[in-house]
Design an enzyme around this catalytic site. Structure first.
Site: not given
Length: 179
Positions: A12, A42, A115-117, A169-170
């Site tokens: 992100h 992510d 902001g730490n992401s 697998l759905g």
């Protein structure tokens, strides 16, 4: 994560960006290329080109973490406080957030802010055990990190393919009612 210039961050953080810049601890900004990205975990793998090897963080084993273990988070909270370090403990393992794509976040009370992401969550041995990714909007001092063991498992695919292939697998699970 590698002296050759590979860098981990959150998906992100770089999703939709026209360009990415990695700033080293000495203040040098380096243009980065996105090598691979996985929105499910992510995580994004970046590559910077520099003359000579870079210092690299040691990746640990997040599966050995225990609740109560000391950790520190490094990041740039609010985009202003560059290279900030906070400490805390692992307060929960396997926390489910958002959706079912990842249901095993590391929860910590080490201060993580917007902001730490993409910054590392480091254990007392100096090993990266997570990538900080989210904060709780409902409480103060509750942050979350993607466990590094899951990231290490997909790194080869990110480097060679640029993405991660997963089977689907759905089928879905639902609670049964009397009806």
């Amino acid at each position: 994560i590698d002296p050759a210039g590979y860098v981990l961050t959150n998906h992100h953080v770089v999703a939709g960006a026209d360009r990415a810049t990695v700033t080293l601890s000495d203040g040098r900004p380096l243009r980065a290329a996105v090598v691979g990205s996985d929105s499910t975990l992510d995580v994004s793998l970046l590559k910077v080109d520099v003359d000579g090897p870079l210092p690299a963080a040691t990746l640990g084993d997040s599966s050995t973490l225990r609740v109560g273990e000391w950790v520190c988070a490094i990041g740039n909270p609010l985009g202003v406080y560059v290279h900030s370090v906070t400490v805390g403990v692992v307060s929960y393992l396997g926390r489910k957030l958002f959706d079912g794509s990842l249901d095993a976040y590391i929860q910590t009370d080490a201060a993580i802010s917007v902001g730490n992401s993409g910054g590392p969550l480091i254990n007392a041995r100096g090993e990266v055990v997570g990538i900080t990714t989210a904060v709780s909007a409902q409480a103060s001092s509750i942050g979350f990190a993607v466990p590094i063991s899951g990231v290490v498992a997909i790194l080869p695919q990110l480097k060679t393919e640029g993405s991660v292939a997963r089977g689907d697998l759905g089928a879905e699970l639902h609670d049964l009612t009397d009806d």
